[in-house]
Design a protein around this motif. Structure first.
Motif, PDB file in Angstrom:
ATOM      1  N   TRP A  63      37.530  23.370 -10.330  1.00 50.34           N
ATOM      2  CA  TRP A  63      36.389  24.273 -10.512  1.00 50.34           C
ATOM      3  C   TRP A  63      35.211  23.528 -11.124  1.00 50.34           C
ATOM      4  O   TRP A  63      34.068  23.692 -10.695  1.00 50.34           O
ATOM      5  N   TYR A  64      35.489  22.689 -12.124  1.00 47.38           N
ATOM      6  CA  TYR A  64      34.401  21.936 -12.757  1.00 47.38           C
ATOM      7  C   TYR A  64      33.823  20.899 -11.798  1.00 47.38           C
ATOM      8  O   TYR A  64      32.612  20.644 -11.810  1.00 47.38           O
ATOM      9  N   LYS A  65      34.663  20.284 -10.954  1.00 48.69           N
ATOM     10  CA  LYS A  65      34.141  19.342  -9.965  1.00 48.69           C
ATOM     11  C   LYS A  65      33.217  20.057  -8.987  1.00 48.69           C
ATOM     12  O   LYS A  65      32.154  19.544  -8.619  1.00 48.69           O
ATOM     13  N   THR A  66      33.613  21.247  -8.562  1.00 50.42           N
ATOM     14  CA  THR A  66      32.762  22.023  -7.655  1.00 50.42           C
ATOM     15  C   THR A  66      31.455  22.409  -8.324  1.00 50.42           C
ATOM     16  O   THR A  66      30.387  22.369  -7.711  1.00 50.42           O
ATOM     17  N   ALA A 148      20.143  29.432 -16.358  1.00 47.82           N
ATOM     18  CA  ALA A 148      21.364  30.238 -16.420  1.00 47.82           C
ATOM     19  C   ALA A 148      22.493  29.517 -15.693  1.00 47.82           C
ATOM     20  O   ALA A 148      22.278  28.854 -14.682  1.00 47.82           O
ATOM     21  N   PRO A 149      23.731  29.602 -16.202  1.00 52.24           N
ATOM     22  CA  PRO A 149      24.856  28.941 -15.535  1.00 52.24           C
ATOM     23  C   PRO A 149      25.132  29.554 -14.173  1.00 52.24           C
ATOM     24  O   PRO A 149      24.968  30.758 -13.972  1.00 52.24           O
ATOM     25  N   GLN A 150      25.561  28.711 -13.236  1.00 50.37           N
ATOM     26  CA  GLN A 150      25.831  29.185 -11.890  1.00 50.37           C
ATOM     27  C   GLN A 150      27.197  29.844 -11.821  1.00 50.37           C
ATOM     28  O   GLN A 150      28.120  29.479 -12.537  1.00 50.37           O
ATOM     29  N   ASN A 151      27.296  30.808 -10.948  1.00 49.80           N
ATOM     30  CA  ASN A 151      28.579  31.404 -10.617  1.00 49.80           C
ATOM     31  C   ASN A 151      29.114  30.640  -9.410  1.00 49.80           C
ATOM     32  O   ASN A 151      28.708  30.876  -8.274  1.00 49.80           O
ATOM     33  N   SER A 155      28.527  31.432  -5.483  1.00 49.39           N
ATOM     34  CA  SER A 155      27.732  30.499  -4.679  1.00 49.39           C
ATOM     35  C   SER A 155      28.521  30.013  -3.471  1.00 49.39           C
ATOM     36  O   SER A 155      27.988  29.903  -2.365  1.00 49.39           O
ATOM     37  N   THR A 156      29.798  29.729  -3.678  1.00 52.13           N
ATOM     38  CA  THR A 156      30.647  29.308  -2.565  1.00 52.13           C
ATOM     39  C   THR A 156      30.774  30.412  -1.525  1.00 52.13           C
ATOM     40  O   THR A 156      30.738  30.162  -0.315  1.00 52.13           O
ATOM     41  N   PHE A 157      30.911  31.647  -1.994  1.00 50.31           N
ATOM     42  CA  PHE A 157      31.032  32.785  -1.076  1.00 50.31           C
ATOM     43  C   PHE A 157      29.795  32.898  -0.186  1.00 50.31           C
ATOM     44  O   PHE A 157      29.900  33.031   1.042  1.00 50.31           O
ATOM     45  N   TYR A 158      28.609  32.841  -0.790  1.00 46.01           N
ATOM     46  CA  TYR A 158      27.381  32.968  -0.003  1.00 46.01           C
ATOM     47  C   TYR A 158      27.178  31.764   0.917  1.00 46.01           C
ATOM     48  O   TYR A 158      26.653  31.902   2.035  1.00 46.01           O
TER      49      TYR A 158
END
Length: 333
Positions: A63-66, A148-151, A155-158
């Motif tokens: 998750w952190y790499k992504t 703001a931190p990314q979700n 983001s992957t979903f969109y």
């Protein structure tokens, strides 16, 4: 000048065998250098992801790499905040705040004609007076949104949704031109992704084929594919006892090393089983508690599926764990 049809072809530069060997050697060296650089970059990326995982926890290393690799698709330059932007933002907020609770909120485009007419009717002094305190607020709001931190999951979903839509448009156009039939599946690699199994086909002939020939709906095939991809099993590991054993050994080693790094609060490069006290405890003040097996050996030396599964389960459930010694405990040790 001689017409082109009568001109002789230009002779290219002829290289000797020695020159060809030198060029091939240069290309090989360049390719090896590129691979070395890529390996170093990937190693650094993985190390930084491990540091984030140890420091913040709660998320997997992947998750952190992504999150690190997530790139913004927005333009780098932004328009400067002007008085009209500030006025529009404030008026839309005022109108929405006055609406009864539970009703639909207005967007700026819904109120644009009304607010534009109001803005045009105002004098320059009235505009300045109405927006003198609003520009700074709008700039602060933009800055807050930018930082703001990314979700990552969203983001992957969109990203997947937009890419699939683009591919479908191209394939539909190809089907209309030529009549070629296309079927593709898109499934998530992990269960924490939001995307459901996606099936695309250019006509109803494809699902009919699955129902008549394979006796299974095409949607069920997509669900089975998703389950297989999310299971983490690859290749012929399902049918090969040796490959299953190697996967368990690798998984156990990764879990133990990850737990060690979390306990030590440091990116420990390697887990030592032989002379553990000298290589681990003496350096990082970490001991092992609850080792479930009779022998303390590396997972690569364990040949039993049952023992490997027991070892992995013990570490994942914290039955086996690393303990960080405090100063008094370390001095007593």
């Amino acid at each position: 000048r001689t017409p082109w049809r009568y001109q002789s072809k230009r002779k290219g530069l002829t290289r000797t065998s020695t020159q060809k060997k030198l060029l091939a050697e240069k290309r090989r060296e360049r390719r090896e250098q590129y691979i070395d650089v890529i390996d170093r970059v990937q190693a650094n990326l993985n190390e930084e992801a491990v540091k984030l995982h140890v420091q913040f926890s709660g998320r997997s290393i992947q998750w952190y790499k992504t999150d690190i690799l997530q790139q913004s698709h927005k333009a780098g330059k932004k328009h400067k905040v002007n008085r009209w932007n500030a006025f529009l933002h404030a008026e839309v907020k005022r109108i929405n705040d006055s609406c009864p609770e539970g009703t639909n909120r207005f967007r700026a485009c819904d109120l644009m004609p009304e607010l534009s007419a109001k803005w045009q009717a105002m004098s320059a002094e009235e505009r300045e007076e109405a927006t003198k305190d609003l520009i700074g607020e709008l700039e602060d709001l933009r800055e807050m949104k930018a930082r703001a931190p990314q979700n990552v999951g969203l983001s992957t979903f969109y990203d997947i949704h937009a890419t699939m839509a683009s591919i479908e448009r191209e394939v539909n156009a190809l089907h209309e031109r030529i009549g070629v039939e296309v079927l593709f599946f898109a499934v998530r690699p992990e269960y924490d992704h939001f995307n459901k199994p996606h099936v695309f086909h250019t006509s109803e002939r494809i699902p009919e084929f699955f129902s008549l020939s394979l006796k299974v709906p095409v949607g069920e095939v997509a669900q089975r594919l998703e389950a297989y991809c999310c299971s983490g099993v690859t290749g012929k590991a399902l049918n090969s006892s040796q490959q299953v054993l190697q996967q368990l050994q690798k998984r156990a080693g990764e879990v133990i090393l990850q737990k060690l790094r979390e306990a030590a609060n440091f990116t420990v490069p390697k887990m030592f089983y032989s002379n553990f006290d000298d290589h681990i405890t003496a350096k990082y003040a970490v001991i092992i508690e609850g080792w479930p097996l009779a022998k303390f050996v590396p997972p690569g030396q364990i040949r039993s599926h049952i023992e490997l599964e027991q070892l992995v389960r013990a570490w994942e459930t914290n039955i086996a764990r690393f303990h960080k010694l405090n100063r008094e405990e370390f001095a007593a040790w």
